[in-house]
Design a protein around this motif. Structure first.
Motif, PDB file in Angstrom:
ATOM      1  N   HIS B  77      74.921  29.109 -28.476  1.00 32.32           N
ATOM      2  CA  HIS B  77      74.701  29.500 -27.095  1.00 32.32           C
ATOM      3  C   HIS B  77      75.668  30.599 -26.666  1.00 32.32           C
ATOM      4  CE1 HIS B  77      72.920  25.312 -26.672  1.00 32.32           C
ATOM      5  NE2 HIS B  77      71.939  26.157 -26.465  1.00 32.32           N
ATOM      6  N   TRP B  79      77.420  30.928 -24.042  1.00 30.21           N
ATOM      7  CA  TRP B  79      78.691  30.512 -23.453  1.00 30.21           C
ATOM      8  C   TRP B  79      79.700  30.168 -24.541  1.00 30.21           C
ATOM      9  CZ3 TRP B  79      74.247  27.472 -22.420  1.00 30.21           C
ATOM     10  CH2 TRP B  79      74.165  26.267 -23.130  1.00 30.21           C
ATOM     11  N   ARG B  80      79.199  29.679 -25.667  1.00 28.58           N
ATOM     12  CA  ARG B  80      80.097  29.356 -26.766  1.00 28.58           C
ATOM     13  C   ARG B  80      80.566  30.637 -27.446  1.00 28.58           C
ATOM     14  NH1 ARG B  80      81.578  24.720 -28.612  1.00 28.58           N
ATOM     15  NH2 ARG B  80      80.101  23.415 -27.510  1.00 28.58           N
ATOM     16  N   LYS B  81      79.682  31.585 -27.555  1.00 25.83           N
ATOM     17  CA  LYS B  81      80.042  32.871 -28.165  1.00 25.83           C
ATOM     18  C   LYS B  81      81.101  33.558 -27.328  1.00 25.83           C
ATOM     19  CE  LYS B  81      75.927  34.358 -30.595  1.00 25.83           C
ATOM     20  NZ  LYS B  81      74.742  35.149 -30.327  1.00 25.83           N
ATOM     21  N   ARG B  82      80.943  33.463 -26.024  1.00 27.66           N
ATOM     22  CA  ARG B  82      81.889  34.100 -25.113  1.00 27.66           C
ATOM     23  C   ARG B  82      83.279  33.500 -25.323  1.00 27.66           C
ATOM     24  NH1 ARG B  82      82.026  32.408 -19.519  1.00 27.66           N
ATOM     25  NH2 ARG B  82      79.892  31.768 -19.869  1.00 27.66           N
ATOM     26  N   PHE B  83      83.312  32.198 -25.440  1.00 29.19           N
ATOM     27  CA  PHE B  83      84.577  31.510 -25.662  1.00 29.19           C
ATOM     28  C   PHE B  83      85.208  31.972 -26.966  1.00 29.19           C
ATOM     29  CE2 PHE B  83      87.658  28.309 -26.244  1.00 29.19           C
ATOM     30  CZ  PHE B  83      87.487  27.762 -27.505  1.00 29.19           C
ATOM     31  N   MET B  84      84.369  32.141 -28.003  1.00 28.74           N
ATOM     32  CA  MET B  84      84.904  32.560 -29.290  1.00 28.74           C
ATOM     33  C   MET B  84      85.455  33.969 -29.241  1.00 28.74           C
ATOM     34  SD  MET B  84      81.932  30.845 -31.327  1.00 28.74           S
ATOM     35  CE  MET B  84      81.884  29.076 -31.468  1.00 28.74           C
ATOM     36  N   GLU B  86      86.781  35.375 -26.716  1.00 34.10           N
ATOM     37  CA  GLU B  86      88.060  35.322 -26.014  1.00 34.10           C
ATOM     38  C   GLU B  86      89.174  34.824 -26.915  1.00 34.10           C
ATOM     39  OE1 GLU B  86      87.474  32.920 -22.599  1.00 34.10           O
ATOM     40  OE2 GLU B  86      86.047  34.307 -21.693  1.00 34.10           O
ATOM     41  N   ASN B  87      88.809  34.037 -27.893  1.00 32.27           N
ATOM     42  CA  ASN B  87      89.836  33.463 -28.768  1.00 32.27           C
ATOM     43  C   ASN B  87      90.025  34.229 -30.056  1.00 32.27           C
ATOM     44  OD1 ASN B  87      91.034  30.885 -27.750  1.00 32.27           O
ATOM     45  ND2 ASN B  87      88.888  30.558 -27.331  1.00 32.27           N
ATOM     46  N   HIS B  88      89.387  35.369 -30.166  1.00 30.61           N
ATOM     47  CA  HIS B  88      89.358  36.025 -31.461  1.00 30.61           C
ATOM     48  C   HIS B  88      90.694  36.566 -31.917  1.00 30.61           C
ATOM     49  CE1 HIS B  88      87.343  37.549 -34.915  1.00 30.61           C
ATOM     50  NE2 HIS B  88      87.855  38.735 -34.735  1.00 30.61           N
ATOM     51  N   PHE B  94      98.699  30.541 -32.597  1.00 30.89           N
ATOM     52  CA  PHE B  94      99.390  30.414 -31.322  1.00 30.89           C
ATOM     53  C   PHE B  94      99.541  28.998 -30.820  1.00 30.89           C
ATOM     54  CE2 PHE B  94     100.235  34.637 -30.779  1.00 30.89           C
ATOM     55  CZ  PHE B  94      99.192  35.358 -31.311  1.00 30.89           C
ATOM     56  N   ASN B 106     107.992  30.543 -22.547  1.00 30.53           N
ATOM     57  CA  ASN B 106     107.354  30.423 -21.235  1.00 30.53           C
ATOM     58  C   ASN B 106     106.068  31.206 -21.273  1.00 30.53           C
ATOM     59  OD1 ASN B 106     109.064  28.797 -19.906  1.00 30.53           O
ATOM     60  ND2 ASN B 106     110.140  30.385 -18.796  1.00 30.53           N
ATOM     61  N   VAL B 107     104.992  30.489 -21.282  1.00 29.51           N
ATOM     62  CA  VAL B 107     103.732  31.201 -21.325  1.00 29.51           C
ATOM     63  C   VAL B 107     103.275  31.472 -19.918  1.00 29.51           C
ATOM     64  CG1 VAL B 107     101.338  31.025 -22.005  1.00 29.51           C
ATOM     65  CG2 VAL B 107     103.114  30.107 -23.467  1.00 29.51           C
ATOM     66  N   TYR B 112      92.356  34.458 -17.449  1.00 34.78           N
ATOM     67  CA  TYR B 112      91.471  34.570 -18.601  1.00 34.78           C
ATOM     68  C   TYR B 112      90.406  35.612 -18.446  1.00 34.78           C
ATOM     69  CZ  TYR B 112      94.015  30.704 -20.398  1.00 34.78           C
ATOM     70  OH  TYR B 112      95.023  29.920 -20.838  1.00 34.78           O
ATOM     71  N   ASN B 113      90.311  36.193 -17.280  1.00 36.79           N
ATOM     72  CA  ASN B 113      89.339  37.262 -17.142  1.00 36.79           C
ATOM     73  C   ASN B 113      89.886  38.577 -17.661  1.00 36.79           C
ATOM     74  OD1 ASN B 113      87.253  35.818 -16.073  1.00 36.79           O
ATOM     75  ND2 ASN B 113      88.133  35.867 -14.035  1.00 36.79           N
TER      76      ASN B 113
END
Lengths: 594, 197
Positions: B77, B79-84, B86-88, B94, B106-107, B112-113
């Motif tokens: 889907h 939405w899952r691709k979008r998440f991936m 972002e995590n690429h 990390f 300190n992160v 996230y946008n």
């Protein structure tokens, strides 16, 4: 309702089945008064059972239609809202599904249809007391949401899954106007996210919320508004927030709602301060009713332990947004022995799956998603070995969705032996047409083993290098199969013919990029009316083949989606479905109904 | 370990299967991931026109515009691709970030946008990668990330000392990374190159 009035109503029979009880006017088959029959039938929930009930005789048909409160429509174009409203006068809850499933993967153009608005228009007069609406793959606009919010006074529950066309403005309308709202579930849609202000639109007087899910929205909502909402909704049992909610904020929410049963956290990482970690752990420990946990974005070994106290009670853990490694998962799972359902990212690797096998003997469902689907490195992710480990430790497995880069026939045969109770087996070997990586043979025997051993199989998705033999096995052995998904497989028309000639319970068949042509398509002539739908894209079907199907079977809608720049005689995307509503009147220009 | 990039996974090198890459080495067209889809000949018989025509043609037509491969494959889907996506930026490295002193960093609350992806290319490696600089907070972390990302192309080299890190300034010229404070660096960097010394 006056019983006499009811009996006088004409029966709007949708199906032309005549049960031979037409003469029952004088000789009543049923010894009970209508009210008793209705009362009894009102206890029947399953829509399949209700369909059977309605076919017994005219009296039962009538009693059933008057007692039905929930209608399930699996394909919005198989029937029209007018027909539904005429048959079922007292509906309070509607589930409606629209686009073909492959639209989730961008195979269906925008503006294809499945607009919910015509349904809402009819419902506003037929069902003014409608309480629940559950939509899947429908096109929903802000105007429709506003219409819904303002035309149905007692509206309570809205669930949208995989829908698109609306924005957070539509959510504002719902929040503002639905005074008795118990459920708002908008995860995983194509929402145009214009900001988080919608949440602040819930009035102070609204305290009826039981389910709130906005996990996939990107914008920040006002935490103040959220906290106040959570604290006054004492019946809240499902809360799934989005990634913008921090751990500190989650802590505050959980203190207000220890009664939660399902929780979707926000981000699980933040500045390290020692105080909140132990407090957070205690807070989780106080959520005695928590059975489902999801979210956990950015979860690290630093904060993951705070959920350990809650893990013992969990039956469903969704870690598919947490990039955990095997050791982190293993530590977590030692606390989670009651899990029935587990969703993971393949970052956990085969070692992580070994931990699943050792720790979760009650596991019934496993889904493993790829963290990096486009990366061709074969040393990433999970392999056949991880799957086998799980099957050894979890004999109760019945639902699996598994994305991997390599698989063998032998492994799948072992898995089938270990878990003969599979009802849903969806294996995705990510490189199309890839053979057994050890023997270099096609993966036919793998799926053969599954269908031969797992007699309860209802849903199957195949992948890898497959010849017609796979389909021969499926057609011959998969007696309970209802849904089949095929991609990049098969050698000739025979493949599809085997399936259509066997599989007596087949309802949904979706095929892409296979060498099946007109002969295959037409071999299903007698079968399609007993199915919900057939999808074929990038196959070898031509317009002529489709026209012939349409001509032979007038009660099917045979729709072809035209592709720009492709050969006019080829039917690039074909969608066939049974319907009592005739051809679509809202088809866009690129959809031809033959 | 050879630096030569093998464009197809080893298990596919069997006589009956033809492998061909759809992408050349053109960096500008490369997105963060390059998908290699082999033409698969189902039969041993190369003259089986029907099958050959079918598969080769269809694969080419259905390629995604940005070269990520077939449309709708693998079936995930959006939405899952979008998440991936972002995590690429090599997310695995990390988990549980620590800095040089072993203390937890300190992160900052990531918005996230805002993702700051820049292309990273390593000398001798045909495929460029992308990393999210907003998820990285120091040069030290940058080098560790890059080593992790390209480790299989680096010969037994733990600290990447045989490479130097160059970056392209938004003015266009190339500079050695590390001279300016990190915060300034991420304002001006356009792309990164690991250059062999």
């Amino acid at each position: 309702m006056d019983p006499n009035q009811k009996r006088a109503k004409a029966v709007d029979r949708v199906d032309s089945v005549d049960t031979g009880a037409a003469s029952s006017e004088s000789t009543r088959m049923c010894p009970f008064p209508d009210e008793v029959l209705e009362r009894v039938l009102s206890l029947i929930g399953s829509h399949k059972d209700r369909s059977s009930v309605s076919l017994v005789c005219k009296d039962w048909y009538n009693a059933e239609r008057w007692s039905r409160r929930h209608v399930f429509i699996g394909n919005c174009y198989s029937v029209s809202p007018e027909i539904v409203a005429a048959r079922f006068p007292r509906i309070r809850s509607v589930t409606l599904k629209g686009k073909p499933r492959f639209s989730d993967f961008n195979l269906v153009p925008e503006d294809w249809g499945a607009d919910v608005h015509p349904w809402l228009s009819v419902f506003s007069t037929a069902y003014p007391f409608l309480e629940e609406l559950r939509l899947k793959r429908m096109a929903v606009s802000d105007e429709s949401l506003e219409f819904l919010a303002t035309n149905f006074q007692g509206f309570k529950a809205l669930s949208l899954l995989s829908c698109d066309g609306f924005s957070t403005d539509g959510l504002k309308a719902i929040a503002t106007n639905c005074k008795n709202l118990t459920e708002l579930d908008v995860q995983e849609n194509g929402i145009d996210d214009l900001g988080g202000h919608w949440l602040s639109c819930f009035p102070e007087s609204l305290s009826s919320l039981e389910i709130l899910n906005f996990a996939s929205l990107n914008s920040e909502v006002s935490f103040d508004a959220l906290e106040k909402l959570v604290s006054r909704c004492k019946s809240l049992r499902v809360l799934k927030v989005n990634r913008n909610v921090s751990l500190d904020q989650l802590q505050k929410l959980l203190l207000q709602a220890p009664q939660l049963m399902e929780l979707g956290t926000g981000t699980f990482m933040q500045e390290l301060v020692s105080g909140p970690v132990t407090e957070l752990k205690n807070t989780f420990s106080n959520c005695k009713h928590l059975v489902t946990l999801s979210g956990l974005w950015d979860a690290t070994p630093l904060y993951l332990p705070v959920i350990y106290p809650a893990c013992a009670r969990l039956t469903f853990l969704n870690l598919s947004y947490a990039t955990l490694r095997s050791i982190e998962l293993a530590n977590l799972l030692t606390h989670s022995k009651s899990l029935r359902r587990l969703w993971l990212l393949d970052t956990v690797g085969d070692k992580g799956l070994e931990a699943v096998g050792s720790c979760c003997p009650l596991l019934e469902e496993l889904r493993v998603f790829p963290a990096d689907p486009f990366d061709q490195e074969i040393f990433l992710g999970v392999t056949e070995s991880g799957f086998v480990s799980v099957s050894r430790g979890c004999p109760k497995l019945r639902y699996v969705l598994y994305f991997c880069r390599q698989m063998t026939n032998a492994a799948v045969a072992t898995i089938a032996q270990n878990c003969p109770d599979f009802t849903h087996f969806r294996l995705c070997i990510m490189n199309p047409g890839q053979p057994d990586y050890l023997t270099k043979e096609p993966m036919d025997e793998a799926f053969g083993a599954i269908v031969k051993t797992c007699t309860k199989l209802q849903r199957l998705a195949v992948s890898g290098l497959l010849t017609d033999r796979t389909f021969e096995y499926i057609g011959k052995y998969a007696k309970n199969l209802e849904t089949l998904s095929v991609a990049f497989a098969g050698s000739s028309d025979l493949g599809m013919e085997y399936v259509l000639g066997g599989c007596p319970k087949l309802r949904k068949l979706e095929i892409r990029d296979c060498p099946f042509g007109n002969a295959a398509l037409l071999s299903g002539l007698t079968k399609y009316e007993s199915m919900r739908s057939l999808w074929m894209s990038a196959c070898n079907v031509t317009m002529n083949g489709c026209r012939e199907l349409a001509k032979e079977k007038p009660r099917l809608n045979v729709e072809v989606m035209k592709d720009e720049g492709s050969d006019d005689s080829q039917a690039h995307k074909v969608y066939v479905y049974r319907t009592v509503a005739g051809p679509r009147r809202d088809a866009p220009p690129f959809v031809l109904t033959l | 370990m050879e630096l030569e990039l093998s464009l197809s996974p080893p298990y596919q090198k069997t006589p009956s299967i033809i492998n061909k890459s759809f992408h050349g080495g053109d960096d500008d067209r490369c997105s963060s991931t390059v998908t290699r889809f082999p033409r698969v000949s189902w039969n041993q018989d190369e003259d089986d026109d029907n099958n050959k025509r079918f598969f080769n043609g269809e694969y080419q037509q259905d390629m995604d515009g940005d070269g990520e491969g077939l449309i709708g494959w693998p079936p995930l889907h959006s939405w899952r691709k979008r998440f991936m996506e972002e995590n690429h930026s090599g997310g695995e490295g990390f988990n549980g970030r620590v800095d040089e002193e072993g203390e937890n960093i300190n992160v900052m609350n990531n918005n996230y946008n805002e993702l700051l992806f820049v292309k990273v290319k390593m000398d001798g490696v045909g495929i460029a990668r992308k990393i999210d600089l907003n998820a990285i907070h120091s040069y030290q972390m940058l080098t560790s990330t890059l080593i992790h990302m390209f480790h299989k192309y680096v010969e037994n080299d733990e600290d990447g000392a045989s490479y130097k890190l160059m970056y392209q300034h938004k003015d266009g010229h190339w500079l050695l990374a590390g001279d300016i404070p990190w915060e300034m660096f991420i304002q001006t960097v356009q792309r990164i190159q690991m250059v062999r010394k």
